[in-house]
Design an enzyme around this catalytic site. Structure first.
Site, PDB file in Angstrom:
ATOM      1  N   LYS A 130      -2.933 -30.761 -69.449  1.00 25.64           N
ATOM      2  CA  LYS A 130      -4.385 -30.483 -68.778  1.00 25.64           C
ATOM      3  C   LYS A 130      -4.907 -29.006 -68.789  1.00 25.64           C
ATOM      4  O   LYS A 130      -4.720 -28.447 -67.928  1.00 25.64           O
ATOM      5  CB  LYS A 130      -4.241 -31.063 -67.258  1.00 25.64           C
ATOM      6  CG  LYS A 130      -5.597 -31.395 -66.784  1.00 25.64           C
ATOM      7  CD  LYS A 130      -5.348 -32.338 -65.296  1.00 25.64           C
ATOM      8  CE  LYS A 130      -6.425 -32.264 -64.559  1.00 25.64           C
ATOM      9  NZ  LYS A 130      -7.582 -33.122 -65.059  1.00 25.64           N
TER      10      LYS A 130
HETATM   11  N1  PPE Z   1      -8.197 -37.983 -68.330  1.00 25.59           N
HETATM   12  C1  PPE Z   1      -8.847 -36.902 -68.137  1.00 25.59           C
HETATM   13  C2  PPE Z   1      -9.423 -36.298 -69.355  1.00 25.59           C
HETATM   14  C3  PPE Z   1      -8.782 -36.464 -66.952  1.00 25.59           C
HETATM   15  O1  PPE Z   1      -9.536 -35.219 -66.676  1.00 25.59           O
HETATM   16  C4  PPE Z   1      -8.230 -37.041 -65.796  1.00 25.59           C
HETATM   17  C5  PPE Z   1      -8.397 -36.162 -64.562  1.00 25.59           C
HETATM   18  C6  PPE Z   1      -7.768 -38.161 -66.187  1.00 25.59           C
HETATM   19  C7  PPE Z   1      -7.548 -38.685 -67.246  1.00 25.59           C
HETATM   20  C8  PPE Z   1      -6.741 -39.081 -64.590  1.00 25.59           C
HETATM   21  O2  PPE Z   1      -5.830 -38.210 -64.538  1.00 25.59           O
HETATM   22  P1  PPE Z   1      -5.250 -38.368 -62.986  1.00 25.59           P
HETATM   23  O3  PPE Z   1      -6.110 -37.569 -62.135  1.00 25.59           O
HETATM   24  O4  PPE Z   1      -3.960 -37.637 -63.194  1.00 25.59           O
HETATM   25  O5  PPE Z   1      -5.056 -39.760 -62.467  1.00 25.59           O
HETATM   26  N2  PPE Z   1      -9.570 -35.465 -64.247  1.00 25.59           N
HETATM   27  C9  PPE Z   1      -9.500 -34.596 -62.993  1.00 25.59           C
HETATM   28  C10 PPE Z   1     -10.610 -33.677 -63.153  1.00 25.59           C
HETATM   29  C11 PPE Z   1     -12.058 -34.195 -62.558  1.00 25.59           C
HETATM   30  C12 PPE Z   1     -12.870 -33.055 -62.550  1.00 25.59           C
HETATM   31  O6  PPE Z   1     -14.225 -33.339 -62.672  1.00 25.59           O
HETATM   32  O7  PPE Z   1     -12.517 -31.851 -62.487  1.00 25.59           O
HETATM   33  C13 PPE Z   1      -9.263 -35.433 -61.571  1.00 25.59           C
HETATM   34  O8  PPE Z   1      -9.641 -36.538 -61.460  1.00 25.59           O
HETATM   35  O9  PPE Z   1      -8.745 -34.779 -60.640  1.00 25.59           O
END
Ligand code: PPE
Length: 307
Positions: free
Chosen positions: A161
């Protein structure tokens, strides 16, 4: 809503609690120029037992894993960051919030090599409501398949990330919004379905559940992992290493996004193809998810840290 309108005043930065406006970095910080940072997004839910942080350990693990390929040293243990987060929540009297830990190469010199740039570590917490709009959880969102592709995992570790990755998300999301959609679906280099700009994607067909596998250029979302567990515990077959072609989006019975910010959000239309209102399986999983995170069940208690 901007931070200035929120009732938050403290940020944890490099081991200290500082006033919100004092949490500054230099404009020549490495992370700003080259996107060389890693971050997390975590939710803390309002429960009868008080604020409860959802899956701290998994998020902290992912933060350290994300930092590895960049040799970004994070000089704090998970427990220290967790305690700092809990203290931020307590001090600011928040019942529920979003938690944003970040670590990046800071200020020393420029040039792509971070050499002696120190790691800056910070944590902020703030109230963050529904990610994709007021009625998104109930009524679903309209999404556009982006003309931008996801980075291939041979180009950049897509399972980390990393801050720099998110210009791709921004391009895809803003393109979709310019066309009147709420969010994008991003295909990978092969043209198969990867994920949303900030969400993982799930598909329901003939009563079974599919989500793209780890080799499809996705972030291994912690909401994704939680939903897989919850769905299996509800008795569903979940194919969690699926390859999903673009065309399968059109023939899906149900589609939904998962993510920390997005939680479980139904998708009602993809481009010109109507998928429909929130389907029964999406609704069951979503309702179970909220029962879990708002602690209306005793199950999965080890997923929570009570503040
Ligand atoms: N894919 C991506 C690219 C992503 O950024 C997130 C979270 C996910 C999948 C889902 O991952 P998880 O949160 O572990 O279930 N995106 C984060 C950023 C949002 C933002 O706008 O900043 C979040 O949901 O916190």
């Amino acid at each position: 809503m901007g931070f200035d309108e929120m009732d938050v005043d403290t940020i944890w930065k490099d081991g200290e609690f500082v006033d919100w406006e004092d949490a500054q970095v230099h404009v020549l910080s490495h992370g700003l120029h080259y996107g060389s940072g890693v971050f997390e997004g975590i939710r803390c839910y309002d429960t009868e037992e008080g604020p409860a942080i959802f899956r701290w350990d998994e998020h902290a693990d992912r933060l350290y894993q994300s930092a590895k390929p960049y040799e970004l040293e994070i000089d704090y243990e998970s427990e220290e960051l967790e305690e700092a987060t809990a203290e931020l929540i307590r001090r600011q009297g928040l019942e529920e919030c979003y938690i944003r830990p970040i670590a990046f190469f800071g200020y020393d010199s420029l040039g792509v090599s971070p050499k002696d740039c120190p790691t800056v570590v910070a944590i902020a917490v703030w109230p963050w409501g529904t990610y994709l709009g007021e009625d998104a959880l109930e009524n679903g969102v309209e999404v556009k398949v982006s003309s931008w592709r996801k980075h291939a995992s041979s180009q950049i570790p897509t399972n980390a990330k990393t801050t720099g990755l998110y210009v791709n998300s921004m391009l895809a999301g803003e393109e979709a919004r310019r066309h009147g959609y709420v969010e994008a679906i991003v295909l990978n280099k092969e043209g198969n379905v990867a994920e949303g700009p900030g969400e993982n994607l799930f598909l329901v067909r003939d009563g079974e559940i599919y989500t793209p596998g780890l080799a499809e250029s996705i972030l291994d979302g912690i909401t994704r992992q939680s939903v897989i567990t919850i769905a299996r515990d509800l008795g569903y077959t979940v194919h969690d290493q699926a390859t999903i072609s673009r065309g399968e989006l059109n023939t899906a019975d149900e589609l939904f996004f998962t993510g920390t910010a997005a939680e479980v959000t139904p998708i009602k239309r993809v481009d010109n193809v109507t998928i429909g209102e929130r389907g029964p399986i999406t609704e069951e999983i979503q309702s179970r998810f909220f029962d879990v995170v708002e602690r209306r069940t005793d199950e999965y208690d080890d997923w929570f840290t009570y503040v």
